[in-house]
Write a protein that holds these residues in place. Structure first.
Motif, mmCIF file in Angstrom:
data_model
loop_
_atom_site.group_PDB
_atom_site.id
_atom_site.type_symbol
_atom_site.label_atom_id
_atom_site.label_comp_id
_atom_site.label_asym_id
_atom_site.label_seq_id
_atom_site.Cartn_x
_atom_site.Cartn_y
_atom_site.Cartn_z
ATOM 1 N N UNK A 273 -11.707 18.019 4.824
ATOM 2 C CA UNK A 273 -13.041 17.710 5.368
ATOM 3 C C UNK A 273 -13.817 16.761 4.463
ATOM 4 N N UNK A 274 -14.560 15.849 5.084
ATOM 5 C CA UNK A 274 -15.435 14.933 4.350
ATOM 6 C C UNK A 274 -16.689 14.720 5.182
ATOM 7 N N UNK A 275 -17.600 15.700 5.127
ATOM 8 C CA UNK A 275 -18.839 15.621 5.884
ATOM 9 C C UNK A 275 -18.562 15.680 7.366
ATOM 10 N N UNK A 276 -18.976 14.630 8.067
ATOM 11 C CA UNK A 276 -18.765 14.577 9.518
ATOM 12 C C UNK A 276 -17.395 13.996 9.874
ATOM 13 N N UNK A 277 -16.550 13.785 8.871
ATOM 14 C CA UNK A 277 -15.227 13.233 9.081
ATOM 15 C C UNK A 277 -14.168 14.198 8.565
ATOM 16 N N UNK A 278 -12.955 13.981 8.980
ATOM 17 C CA UNK A 278 -11.821 14.634 8.355
ATOM 18 C C UNK A 278 -10.870 13.542 7.874
ATOM 19 N N UNK B 21 -9.669 15.866 21.605
ATOM 20 C CA UNK B 21 -10.685 16.913 21.451
ATOM 21 C C UNK B 21 -10.315 18.041 22.408
ATOM 22 N N UNK B 22 -9.664 19.075 21.871
ATOM 23 C CA UNK B 22 -9.191 20.175 22.721
ATOM 24 C C UNK B 22 -10.347 20.969 23.303
ATOM 25 N N UNK B 23 -11.466 21.038 22.585
ATOM 26 C CA UNK B 23 -12.623 21.793 23.071
ATOM 27 C C UNK B 23 -13.186 21.176 24.343
ATOM 28 N N UNK B 24 -13.228 19.868 24.401
ATOM 29 C CA UNK B 24 -13.756 19.194 25.593
ATOM 30 C C UNK B 24 -12.707 19.058 26.693
ATOM 31 N N UNK B 25 -11.461 19.380 26.361
ATOM 32 C CA UNK B 25 -10.401 19.307 27.356
ATOM 33 C C UNK B 25 -9.861 17.914 27.604
ATOM 34 N N UNK B 26 -10.207 16.962 26.761
ATOM 35 C CA UNK B 26 -9.720 15.599 26.948
ATOM 36 C C UNK B 26 -8.256 15.487 26.545
ATOM 37 N N UNK B 27 -7.554 14.523 27.138
ATOM 38 C CA UNK B 27 -6.152 14.304 26.822
ATOM 39 C C UNK B 27 -5.986 13.526 25.527
ATOM 40 N N UNK C 81 -16.709 16.389 15.604
ATOM 41 C CA UNK C 81 -17.874 17.233 15.832
ATOM 42 C C UNK C 81 -17.617 18.626 15.277
ATOM 43 N N UNK C 82 -18.614 19.182 14.605
ATOM 44 C CA UNK C 82 -18.495 20.535 14.065
ATOM 45 C C UNK C 82 -18.229 21.528 15.198
ATOM 46 N N UNK C 83 -17.339 22.442 14.917
ATOM 47 C CA UNK C 83 -17.045 23.499 15.869
ATOM 48 C C UNK C 83 -16.055 23.134 16.945
ATOM 49 N N UNK C 84 -15.702 21.859 17.041
ATOM 50 C CA UNK C 84 -14.720 21.438 18.039
ATOM 51 C C UNK C 84 -13.313 21.546 17.459
ATOM 52 N N UNK C 85 -12.384 21.876 18.303
ATOM 53 C CA UNK C 85 -10.976 21.924 17.913
ATOM 54 C C UNK C 85 -10.311 20.606 18.296
ATOM 55 N N UNK D 115 -13.458 21.937 12.354
ATOM 56 C CA UNK D 115 -14.387 21.765 11.239
ATOM 57 C C UNK D 115 -15.532 22.747 11.438
ATOM 58 N N UNK D 116 -15.599 23.784 10.565
ATOM 59 C CA UNK D 116 -16.596 24.830 10.762
ATOM 60 C C UNK D 116 -17.939 24.421 10.166
ATOM 61 N N UNK D 117 -18.930 25.313 10.242
ATOM 62 C CA UNK D 117 -20.288 24.999 9.799
ATOM 63 C C UNK D 117 -20.400 24.834 8.296
#
Length: 343
Positions: free
Chosen positions: A255-260, A279-285, A303-307, A331-333
Motif C-alpha cells: 500500500x502507498x496511500x491511495x495507491x497500491x 474492481x471486483x466490488x463494482x462487478x466490472x470485468x 478505492x479504500x474498501x474495494x476488492x 485496501x482497508x481503512x
C-alpha cells in the motif's frame, strides 16, 4: 566501434546483429576488435521514476545475451532510445577514448519517430557527427546506415514518408562528406529489412533481422574496405527463433496511500508486462493496461474498501506469456493491503 540505438544494443536475451557480425569476421579468420564503453544488452528496470514518462529509469548496459552463446568481443557504443542528435555531441570523446579505426553507425530512427529532427535536420546532424569524429581521428572510416521502417503506427501515419525522405537525402550527403583520407560508405538497411517478418515487435530485429543487418554491414565493409574478401557467409534463416518467455512467478502488493504498488520477479528477456485488473466490488470485468509496463512494477490507484483482482503476464514484443494466478487485494481503512490468491 558500433554506434547505435536499441536496434544495435539489443534486449536481454537477444543474440544481436553485433554477435552475427563478430561471428562472420571469425569465420573469415579476420582479427577484429570491437570497442566501446559498454558490453551488454538492455534490461527492464525494477521500477520507473514517479514522474514517468517525463523521466525514465537510468539505462542498463549489463543485460545478458541469448543463453548458450559465447560473445566475448561484445564492446559497443549503442544504447536503447539513443538519438543521433545526442550522439553527435559525444562521438568525439568516444573516438578519442576508444580509438576505433572504423565506425559502424545505426542511428536516426528515434530522431524521426519522436519528432526530435526532421529529415533535413537529421542530415545536418550527420555532418556534425562526421566532423566531430574526424576531430578525434582524421583517418576514421565510417559505415553509416540509413533508417529502417517499422510496422505502421496509427498515432504516426506519416512516419514512413518521413523516413523515406531522409533515406533519399542521405546518399548524396554522405558522398559529399567522404574523402580519400576518411571514406564513408552507405549501408542500405532499409532496402532489405522488412519489419513485418524481420522484427519481433514491428521494429527490433528477431534472428532474421539480426542476420540481415549484420550481412548489410559486413558486405559493405567487404566491398568498401575489405577488398571484397569479407562478405557475409551465413545464409539468412527463413524461420524465426523466438526466446521463450515465462510468466512472472507471482505478484507482491504494497500500500502507498491511495495507491497500491504491484511488483513481480523479473522475467528474463521481457520487453514489458501486461497488467490485467478489475474492481471486483463494482462487478466490472478485467481490463488490460493500455500499454505494456516497462518495468518490473507499477502503481495503481484504488478505492479504500474495494476488492481488486490482479494478474500479470510477460511480453516480448507481440509474444505474451500466460498470466500469473489471480491475486485479490483489498485496501482497508488503515492503508493495509490484504492480498490473497483467488482459488
Amino acid at each position: 566501434m558500433i554506434v547505435g540505438d536499441s536496434i544495435s544494443q539489443g534486449l536481454e536475451g537477444d543474440y544481436t546483429w553485433r554477435y552475427r557480425l563478430s561471428q562472420n569476421f571469425n569465420k573469415h579468420d579476420v582479427l577484429v576488435r570491437f570497442v566501446g564503453p559498454w558490453a551488454g544488452t538492455s534490461v527492464l528496470p525494477a521500477s520507473q521514476p514517479s514522474d514517468y514518462p517525463a523521466r525514465t529509469a537510468e539505462p542498463v548496459y549489463t543485460g545478458r545475451y541469448r543463453p548458450g552463446i559465447d560473445f566475448r568481443d561484445n564492446r559497443h557504443y549503442a544504447r536503447w532510445g539513443r538519438q543521433l542528435h545526442e550522439a553527435k555531441d559525444n562521438i568525439k570523446d568516444a573516438v578519442a577514448a576508444y580509438g576505433p579505426d572504423y565506425l559502424m553507425v545505426e542511428l536516426g530512427f528515434n530522431d524521426l519517430a519522436w519528432g526530435v529532427s526532421c529529415p533535413e535536420r537529421l542530415v545536418a546532424d550527420i555532418e556534425v557527427f562526421v566532423r566531430r569524429a574526424r576531430d578525434a581521428n582524421p583517418d576514421i572510416r565510417l559505415l553509416i546506415a540509413n533508417v529502417v521502417h517499422r510496422t505502421p503506427l496509427s498515432a504516426d501515419p506519416n512516419l514512413a514518408d518521413i523516413i523515406d525522405s531522409y533515406n533519399r537525402m542521405l546518399p548524396c550527403r554522405l558522398g559529399a562528406l567522404s574523402t580519400a583520407r576518411s571514406r564513408i560508405a552507405l549501408v542500405d538497411l532499409a532496402r532489405d529489412y522488412d519489419p513485418h517478418s524481420d522484427a519481433y515487435d514491428g521494429l527490433h530485429p528477431n534472428n532474421i533481422g539480426e542476420f540481415k543487418i549484420a550481412r548489410a554491414f559486413a558486405d559493405v565493409f567487404s566491398s568498401a574496405f575489405g577488398r571484397g574478401r569479407i562478405d557475409f557467409l551465413d545464409p539468412v534463416p527463413h524461420m524465426t527463433d523466438p526466446l521463450p518467455i515465462a510468466a512472472p512467478a507471482g505478484i507482491t502488493v504494497t500500500p502507498r496511500g491511495s495507491h497500491i504498488a504491484i511488483s513481480w520477479p523479473h522475467v528474463f528477456g521481457a520487453s514489458g508486462y501486461w497488467l490485467y485488473w478489475r474492481d471486483a466490488t463494482s462487478g466490472k470485468g478485467f481490463r488490460r493496461s493500455p500499454l505494456p509496463i516497462l518495468a518490473d512494477s507499477l502503481e495503481l490507484r484504488v478505492q479504500h474498501g474495494h476488492a481488486y483482482e490482479l494478474m500479470v503476464s510477460a511480453a516480448r514484443g507481440l509474444q505474451e506469456s500466460p498470466t500469473t494466478e489471480i491475486t485479490s487485494v483489498v485496501l482497508d481503512d488503515h492503508d493495509a493491503a490484504v492480498a490473497s490468491a483467488v482459488p
